[in-house]
Scaffold this motif. Sequence first.
Motif, PDB file in Angstrom:
ATOM      1  N   ALA A  23       1.562   7.152   0.950  1.00 15.65           N
ATOM      2  CA  ALA A  23       1.984   5.928   0.271  1.00 15.65           C
ATOM      3  C   ALA A  23       2.753   6.210  -1.015  1.00 15.65           C
ATOM      4  N   SER A  24       2.942   7.472  -1.366  1.00 14.02           N
ATOM      5  CA  SER A  24       3.596   7.784  -2.638  1.00 14.02           C
ATOM      6  C   SER A  24       5.050   7.319  -2.663  1.00 14.02           C
ATOM      7  N   ARG A  25       5.655   7.072  -1.509  1.00 16.63           N
ATOM      8  CA  ARG A  25       7.011   6.538  -1.514  1.00 16.63           C
ATOM      9  C   ARG A  25       7.022   5.089  -1.995  1.00 16.63           C
ATOM     10  N   TYR A  26       5.832   4.432  -1.975  1.00 17.23           N
ATOM     11  CA  TYR A  26       5.711   3.077  -2.501  1.00 17.23           C
ATOM     12  C   TYR A  26       4.928   3.044  -3.813  1.00 17.23           C
ATOM     13  N   VAL A  27       3.923   3.908  -3.905  1.00 18.62           N
ATOM     14  CA  VAL A  27       2.989   3.856  -5.031  1.00 18.62           C
ATOM     15  C   VAL A  27       2.902   5.238  -5.651  1.00 18.62           C
ATOM     16  N   ARG A  28       3.158   5.329  -6.958  1.00 16.99           N
ATOM     17  CA  ARG A  28       3.036   6.606  -7.647  1.00 16.99           C
ATOM     18  C   ARG A  28       1.760   6.689  -8.468  1.00 16.99           C
ATOM     19  N   ASP A  29       1.282   5.539  -8.951  1.00 15.33           N
ATOM     20  CA  ASP A  29       0.080   5.533  -9.778  1.00 15.33           C
ATOM     21  C   ASP A  29      -1.162   5.536  -8.891  1.00 15.33           C
ATOM     22  N   PRO A  30      -2.188   6.306  -9.269  1.00 17.98           N
ATOM     23  CA  PRO A  30      -3.430   6.300  -8.483  1.00 17.98           C
ATOM     24  C   PRO A  30      -4.123   4.950  -8.575  1.00 17.98           C
ATOM     25  N   LEU A  31      -4.814   4.579  -7.488  1.00 17.39           N
ATOM     26  CA  LEU A  31      -5.502   3.289  -7.429  1.00 17.39           C
ATOM     27  C   LEU A  31      -6.961   3.455  -7.841  1.00 17.39           C
ATOM     28  N   PRO A  32      -7.497   2.530  -8.648  1.00 23.41           N
ATOM     29  CA  PRO A  32      -8.926   2.602  -8.991  1.00 23.41           C
ATOM     30  C   PRO A  32      -9.767   2.327  -7.747  1.00 23.41           C
ATOM     31  N   ARG A  33     -10.926   2.957  -7.670  1.00 22.31           N
ATOM     32  CA  ARG A  33     -11.765   2.826  -6.483  1.00 22.31           C
ATOM     33  C   ARG A  33     -12.715   1.633  -6.576  1.00 22.31           C
ATOM     34  N   TYR A  34     -13.219   1.316  -7.759  1.00 21.54           N
ATOM     35  CA  TYR A  34     -14.286   0.331  -7.896  1.00 21.54           C
ATOM     36  C   TYR A  34     -13.868  -0.940  -8.638  1.00 21.54           C
ATOM     37  N   ARG A  35     -12.586  -1.130  -8.885  1.00 25.02           N
ATOM     38  CA  ARG A  35     -12.109  -2.389  -9.454  1.00 25.02           C
ATOM     39  C   ARG A  35     -10.716  -2.666  -8.900  1.00 25.02           C
ATOM     40  N   MET A  36     -10.308  -3.920  -8.998  1.00 26.79           N
ATOM     41  CA  MET A  36      -9.001  -4.291  -8.468  1.00 26.79           C
ATOM     42  C   MET A  36      -7.887  -3.612  -9.261  1.00 26.79           C
ATOM     43  N   GLU A  44       2.636  -2.127   3.520  1.00 25.55           N
ATOM     44  CA  GLU A  44       2.643  -0.878   4.280  1.00 25.55           C
ATOM     45  C   GLU A  44       1.777   0.181   3.606  1.00 25.55           C
ATOM     46  N   ALA A  45       1.851   0.199   2.270  1.00 24.22           N
ATOM     47  CA  ALA A  45       1.069   1.180   1.538  1.00 24.22           C
ATOM     48  C   ALA A  45      -0.425   0.870   1.623  1.00 24.22           C
ATOM     49  N   ALA A  46      -0.782  -0.423   1.487  1.00 20.95           N
ATOM     50  CA  ALA A  46      -2.189  -0.815   1.584  1.00 20.95           C
ATOM     51  C   ALA A  46      -2.751  -0.458   2.953  1.00 20.95           C
ATOM     52  N   PHE A  47      -1.950  -0.724   3.992  1.00 14.80           N
ATOM     53  CA  PHE A  47      -2.391  -0.385   5.352  1.00 14.80           C
ATOM     54  C   PHE A  47      -2.601   1.112   5.504  1.00 14.80           C
ATOM     55  N   GLN A  48      -1.629   1.898   5.028  1.00 11.20           N
ATOM     56  CA  GLN A  48      -1.720   3.347   5.208  1.00 11.20           C
ATOM     57  C   GLN A  48      -2.913   3.936   4.470  1.00 11.20           C
ATOM     58  N   ILE A  49      -3.145   3.468   3.240  1.00 12.63           N
ATOM     59  CA  ILE A  49      -4.266   3.982   2.450  1.00 12.63           C
ATOM     60  C   ILE A  49      -5.589   3.732   3.170  1.00 12.63           C
ATOM     61  N   ILE A  50      -5.769   2.499   3.638  1.00 11.75           N
ATOM     62  CA  ILE A  50      -7.032   2.149   4.302  1.00 11.75           C
ATOM     63  C   ILE A  50      -7.146   2.845   5.647  1.00 11.75           C
ATOM     64  N   ASN A  51      -6.062   2.848   6.399  1.00 14.09           N
ATOM     65  CA  ASN A  51      -6.087   3.463   7.721  1.00 14.09           C
ATOM     66  C   ASN A  51      -6.424   4.947   7.639  1.00 14.09           C
ATOM     67  N   ASP A  52      -5.895   5.629   6.634  1.00 13.85           N
ATOM     68  CA  ASP A  52      -6.171   7.055   6.489  1.00 13.85           C
ATOM     69  C   ASP A  52      -7.641   7.315   6.189  1.00 13.85           C
ATOM     70  N   GLU A  53      -8.225   6.484   5.341  1.00 13.79           N
ATOM     71  CA  GLU A  53      -9.647   6.678   5.035  1.00 13.79           C
ATOM     72  C   GLU A  53     -10.512   6.400   6.247  1.00 13.79           C
ATOM     73  N   LEU A  54     -10.135   5.383   7.036  1.00 15.54           N
ATOM     74  CA  LEU A  54     -10.933   5.026   8.211  1.00 15.54           C
ATOM     75  C   LEU A  54     -10.915   6.120   9.270  1.00 15.54           C
TER      76      LEU A  54
END
Length: 498
Positions: A23-36, A44-54
């Motif tokens: 997702a780095s082509r869309y998002v460069r900043d790391p996402l917090p795990r326990y807050r919005m 596309e980035a949200a899907f990829q992040i979640i899909n990879d963890e699953l």
Amino acid sequence: MVVTVAATGPGTDAEPVSSTFFASRYVRDPLPRYRMPDRSIPREAAFQIINDELMLDGNPRLNLASFVTTWMEPECDKLIMGSINKNYVDMDEYPVTTELQNRCVNMIAHLFNAPIKEDETAVGVGTVGSSEAIMLAGLAFKRKWQNRRKEQGKSYDKPNIVTGANVQVCWEKFARYFEVELKEVKLSEGYYVMDPVKAVEMVDENTICVAAILGSTLTGEFEDVKLLNDLLTKKNKETGLDVPIHVDAASGGFIAPFLYPELEWDFRLPLVKSINVSGHKYGLVYAGVGWVIWRSKEDLPEELIFHINYLGTDQPTFTLNFSKGSSQIIAQYYQLIRLGFEGYKNIMQNCKANAAVLREGVAATGRFDILSKETGVPLVAFSLKDSNHFSVFDISENLRRFGWIVPAYTMPADAEHVAVLRVVIREDFSRSLSERLVNDIQKILRELDARATHAVRVSSATAAQSDDGVVAKKSVLEIEREVAARWRNAVNKKTGPC
């Protein structure tokens, strides 16, 4: 691939964050795990992040711990997705879904031989699994018992339920949440279901019902509801009590009518007043649907039924959950009309045959005692004959290397010393998978045997080097555990953690 890193720097408390390469082509900043996160990200980035963890989850088809359905036909998948935005409780807006639920209730009631007259409909409701169904049935029993005690001018503050120690945890939840004493018949080695004789002995004037299990989660065995009915009928007559029976058929309710039609466990027995069953188990629907059926309207106190009209019409409702999806109810109706009696019978017979293949394969190793019965839920529960060098927990852990999820557990009181492996046979578990599982179990047994042999040799060498010929500091078992730990570490370095 998702990588978790720790946020560092001034003003941070090392809060865990998630970062992703894809997702780095869309998002460069790391996402917090326990807050919005503060900002939106592309879909596309949200899907990829979640899909990879699953991807790190286990494979549901190889999860042999679960009774829950993991496969349905594509046509049913389409119906589920097409109705996923419907809130079932809005009956005025979705009258067809309500009608389908009522059809399911009546089909299941007839399957359980409910005494329904031609001009009547069955009394029951769809629930979120058997857990809610049991809560509702328990509440009905408690309220009827309280009303009867009030009429008699007797105290009604100490209700109890009699059941076996092998009940599912939802019974313990009901007892705790709704202040009902749970009187459990203890188990014993070799007998892992409720003894009807002991159960009836525990019945007293405060007993709201006796709960029997048609398909114990421990061994799949059906409890003897017919004997329980006969013994309890006799006690009721002798003592003037009026104690009924509830049958928890979460696992066995969609099995017994097709494989054992002559078995009397349902509404053919006069004291059976309600039955719950899980549509998402052998009802062959994805997780999220259960059913509870009452013998008659008199067995469901009217004061427990709520009437609402703010959704557009008068709607009677008796559920703990107000909002719930329609998908699973529609899926249940699909299965009932798609398969019919013949289709369900064929599937259950096939599951039973595959369980027999697995049972024979496990028994052929000569290393296990088979604890499950051939009559019951199609599963195989087995314990080690010799657990001196390794346990069923070691076998369960090592099976994960091959993708299998097979639970290991100890029996309830008073059989806690018995440890068991259990494999549930579902529709999507084929004969070839049964044979593959047996092969993998045999591989693991050879590996564990080799480790145990190596540990004994190390122990013998240590003893030979000691002055008095006795291992003073470490027992053989301790050495075995150390060897096992080293072996697991070596495997993890090669393949990654299981």
